[in-house]
Design an enzyme around this catalytic site. Structure first.
Site, PDB file in Angstrom:
ATOM      1  CB  SER A 320      -0.953  -0.045   1.213  1.00  0.00           C
ATOM      2  OG  SER A 320      -1.933   0.952   1.121  1.00  0.00           O
ATOM      3  CG  ASP A 331       7.305   5.398 -11.913  1.00  0.00           C
ATOM      4  OD1 ASP A 331       7.896   4.304 -12.055  1.00  0.00           O
ATOM      5  OD2 ASP A 331       6.078   5.522 -12.077  1.00  0.00           O
ATOM      6  CE  LYS A 345      -5.077  -2.320   1.179  1.00  0.00           C
ATOM      7  NZ  LYS A 345      -5.263  -0.976   0.573  1.00  0.00           N
TER       8      LYS A 345
END
Length: 468
Positions: A320, A331, A345
């Site tokens: 999560s 990224d 998740k």
């Protein structure tokens, strides 16, 4: 009989309509009246069953109990993370996000009617007792778990500090269930830890994302800078951000931790769901991470946080919010992610209070990394895969894709069933199993035996050499 059924049908229809209004779904209904129309035939069937229970069940059942169980079952069958929270469970949820609650210290889910251990929280009774991810809890004292809801089971496991509870555990590789007696404690989860490593390297661990996590990260980064100065160093030359076994928590905490290392206003994550409120972009900006703080705590952030090389450590217990941070730094090429595939998740749960002090926790959206990658049921793939031990082995963990009724990573793609797991023959442990068990014993993070941390430190040292 039919008039009674009709009356019950009207009551049930009115109840559901009332719930929809109380949850502010009227805006959705106006946009998509076909999708929100009440299914009359199904409600009649519900009314038939409801009336049959009221008239013929062996013992009288209160209306409140029947309706509560109906709502609970409706939510529990959507996905593993949607749930009905009664007044006590709702209060416990609010308390746990503040970092303090009474219990055993286990992140749990439900599988085949049993409580499944997702991850024991560090420095808690469950962690010290050696509970492992994947363990199935089949009994709480003398009460079988089968038949209980997850909320009921959690309620039984929580309680006053210094009281005991006996758990009956089924573990893969064990021939038969075994019992563990735990003493409840006031669980105070220190969400951030840090220490200065050799060679001017910093170690920062986030165990859970709470209300105070982001400001605490800033304080610990200040602490590292001071420790380096006291050691007569010439600045922090690299940082290990440890998110292993971090089950997640509050979204604004994840945005805040990411913001500590990214340029201002950089995209951290985006969400996508059916409603307009579920379509959001969260950036490294005070309005997205500064919840309840008048002053921006980032003003005290040491300068090295924005420039020093970072290695993010993750594993199958990273879920999560921790996956949001790892994905954002990966990224934007702000850090190298090292370790093993994360939990996966990537769904958003919105807590919607009801009028009776209860609430529902409803999955309303999916998370995506800045580049648009879905986290749900996939997780974050490390840039450098490093297993937990030097011999290339890692503890087998439960992941999102293993849970029943889990959402797929993309709303337009069907859910792929989890691959079957190999079974242990005859349930007996041989020499190989015993060796595996020894190799998979809980690792103390940041200790000398922490192989993954050692590899992260080696990478940061190599960068220093290349830089020179």
């Amino acid at each position: 009989m039919s008039s009674k059924l009709q009356q019950v049908g009207l009551v049930v229809s009115g109840l559901i309509a009332g719930v929809l209004v109380s949850l502010n779904f009227s805006a959705v209904a106006s946009k998509d009246s076909a999708a929100s129309a009440l299914p009359i035939e199904e409600l009649r069937s519900f009314a038939d069953v409801y009336n049959a229970i009221k008239q013929g069940y062996v013992e009288p059942v209160e209306d409140k109990k029947l309706i509560t169980h109906a709502i609970s079952g409706m939510l529990a069958n959507l996905d593993p993370h949607s749930a009905y929270l009664d007044a006590d469970a709702f209060k416990d949820l609010q308390v746990s996000t503040q970092g303090e609650f009474g219990g055993l210290g286990i992140e749990v889910g439900m599988e085949d009617g049993f409580v499944k251990v997702v991850s024991p929280i560090e420095d808690t009774p469950a962690f010290r007792a050696g509970l492992k991810p994947g363990d199935l809890i089949i009994k709480l004292d003398d009460t079988p778990v089968k038949g209980l809801t997850l909320n009921d089971a959690v309620k039984k496991m929580r309680g006053k500090p210094k009281t005991q509870i006996r758990l009956t555990i089924v573990r893969k590789g064990e021939a038969k269930p075994f019992e563990v007696t735990l003493t409840r404690e006031k669980i105070k989860v220190a969400s951030v830890k840090s220490k200065l490593l050799e060679g001017g390297l910093g170690y920062l661990r986030v165990t859970q994302f709470q209300e105070e996590t982001a400001p605490d990260v800033v304080k610990h980064l200040e602490k590292l800078a001071k420790a380096d100065k006291d050691a007569k160093g010439d600045g922090i030359k690299g940082l290990v951000l440890d998110l292993r076994n971090d089950p997640g928590g509050l979204l604004n905490g994840a945005v805040g931790v990411s913001a500590a290392f990214l340029p201002p206003k950089t995209l951290v994550t985006s969400t996508d769901g059916r409603t307009e409120d579920a379509k959001r972009r969260y950036t490294a900006s005070p309005e997205d991470y500064q919840r309840g703080y008048k002053d921006d705590f980032m003003k005290n952030l040491p300068a090295f946080a924005k420039t020093t090389p970072i290695v993010v450590l993750v594993n199958g217990g990273s879920a999560s919010a921790s996956e949001i941070v790892a994905g954002a730094l990966q990224d934007h090429k702000r850090a190298v992610v090292m370790g093993t595939q994360t939990f996966g998740k990537g769904s958003v749960q919105t807590v919607l209070p009801l009028s009776n002090n209860a609430a529902i926790k409803l999955t309303t959206a999916r998370y995506f990394t800045p580049s648009g990658r879905s986290i749900q049921a996939k997780g974050i793939t490390p840039d450098i895969v490093v297993e937990e031990t030097a011999n290339g082995e890692s503890r087998e963990r439960v992941r999102e894709a293993d849970l029943e009724r889990h959402l797929g990573g993309d709303k337009d793609k069907p859910v792929e069933p989890a691959p079957p797991k190999p079974q242990t023959k005859n349930g007996k442990k041989g020499k190989t199993d015993e060796a595996d068990e020894a190799a998979h014993a809980p690792i103390e993070f940041a200790s000398k035996k922490d192989y993954q941390l050692g590899q992260a430190v080696n990478l940061l040292k190599a960068w220093q050499i290349i830089k020179r």
